[in-house]
Design an enzyme around this catalytic site. Structure first.
Site, PDB file in Angstrom:
ATOM      1  N   GLY A 185       3.497  -0.429  -2.812  1.00  0.00           N
ATOM      2  CA  GLY A 185       3.872   0.755  -2.045  1.00  0.00           C
ATOM      3  C   GLY A 185       5.334   0.710  -1.672  1.00  0.00           C
ATOM      4  NE  ARG A 225       3.327   6.061  -0.110  1.00  0.00           N
ATOM      5  CZ  ARG A 225       2.587   6.100   1.005  1.00  0.00           C
ATOM      6  NH1 ARG A 225       3.078   6.695   2.083  1.00  0.00           N
ATOM      7  NH2 ARG A 225       1.388   5.548   1.045  1.00  0.00           N
ATOM      8  N   GLY A 258      22.046   3.407  -6.461  1.00  0.00           N
ATOM      9  CA  GLY A 258      23.287   3.083  -7.162  1.00  0.00           C
ATOM     10  C   GLY A 258      23.196   1.745  -7.868  1.00  0.00           C
ATOM     11  N   GLY A 318      20.119  -0.463  -7.592  1.00  0.00           N
ATOM     12  CA  GLY A 318      18.970  -0.070  -8.395  1.00  0.00           C
ATOM     13  C   GLY A 318      18.830  -0.845  -9.689  1.00  0.00           C
ATOM     14  CG  ASN A 339       4.396  -1.407   2.484  1.00  0.00           C
ATOM     15  OD1 ASN A 339       4.437  -1.327   3.708  1.00  0.00           O
ATOM     16  ND2 ASN A 339       4.643  -0.362   1.702  1.00  0.00           N
ATOM     17  CE1 TYR A 361      -3.455   2.277   8.030  1.00  0.00           C
ATOM     18  CE2 TYR A 361      -3.373   1.776  10.374  1.00  0.00           C
ATOM     19  CZ  TYR A 361      -2.758   1.848   9.142  1.00  0.00           C
ATOM     20  OH  TYR A 361      -1.439   1.471   9.019  1.00  0.00           O
ATOM     21  CB  ALA A 362      -8.969  -0.094  13.260  1.00  0.00           C
ATOM     22  CB  ALA A 363     -12.382  -1.770   9.514  1.00  0.00           C
ATOM     23  CE  LYS A 372      -2.855  -1.247   7.214  1.00  0.00           C
ATOM     24  NZ  LYS A 372      -1.992  -1.764   6.116  1.00  0.00           N
TER      25      LYS A 372
END
Length: 247
Positions: A14, A17, A53, A56, A92, A157-159, A161
């Site tokens: 990930g 972004r 630039g 990259g 991530n 989400y909590a589970a 994480k």
């Protein structure tokens, strides 16, 4: 330019972004070769690489689904053909699909657990096999204070994480003797597109709960990740660092 990670290879899932983008940039600025993975938006990934630039030139983009074992296996097969070592993995890649548990669709639960937790498992499994050969490695999981606080509407989400933290503690004990450390960074509310869909009133309420009275910046998270990935953090493993403004 800081050369802390010169001659090191870093994978950031990930990594094109939000917080992942900031982490990718931080490693590039410190001399690393970064392989940033993403799942969907080709145009955004290409624009990100172009915007860097000269930096990259040390960024490699790879598109695949971290929750699919065959795609992860194919990625690591490609990786071993291109690079002779792996020093850092940053898990991530993650998603949110919020909903009250009583009415949450099964797909909302499965999708979030698959990407956030299973993806961490699959990527870490492949990484540790490579790192053990060199008897050195750093894995950083981007967990969340949500895994500890359990915010309303985010049971899935909590589970996922909280699961990342628990998994890292077990893995740290398994691979420590091979010179590999596993740690977690737990951001609170950070200014990214991941929380851009929150209602304005909810944003105000969340900021009231933060002792520092603001949301964090991506760079503040990236600095912490870079420290845990550095050789100076060699005696830190199985740990969790909160970056939450005091939540």
């Amino acid at each position: 330019m800081n050369t802390e990670f010169e001659n090191q290879n870093v994978i950031v899932t990930g990594g094109t972004r939000g917080i992942g983008k900031g982490i990718t940039e931080a490693f590039l600025k410190q001399g690393a070769k970064v392989i940033a993975t993403y799942a969907r938006n080709d145009q955004a990934a290409k624009e990100f690489k172009s915007s860097l630039g000269e930096l990259g030139e040390n960024l490699v983009l790879r598109k695949f689904d971290i929750s699919k074992k065959d795609e992860v296996d194919a990625f690591y097969s490609w990786y071993q053909g291109e690079f002779d070592s792996l020093e850092v993995l940053v898990n991530n890649g993650g998603i949110r699909k919020d909903g009250i548990l009583a009415s949450m669709e099964e797909s909302q639960w499965d999708d979030v657990l698959d990407i956030n937790l299973k993806g961490t498992f699959l990527m870490s499994q492949g990484a540790t096999l490579l790192m053990m050969k060199k008897r050195y490695g750093r894995i950083i999981n981007m967990s969340s204070v949500g895994g500890k606080l359990g915010l309303s509407g985010q049971a899935n989400y909590a589970a996922s994480k909280a699961g990342q933290v628990a998994m890292s503690q077990s893995l740290a004990k398994e691979v420590g003797k091979r010179g590999i450390t596993i740690n977690n960074v737990l951001p609170g509310f950070i200014e990214t597109e991941l929380i851009a869909d929150l209602p304005e009133e909810q944003v105000k309420e969340y900021k009231k709960q933060v002792p520092l009275k603001r949301f964090g910046k991506v760079e503040e998270v990236a600095h912490a990740v870079a420290f845990l990935a550095s050789k100076n953090a060699g005696y830190i493993t199985g740990a969790s660092l909160e970056i939450s403004g005091g939540l």
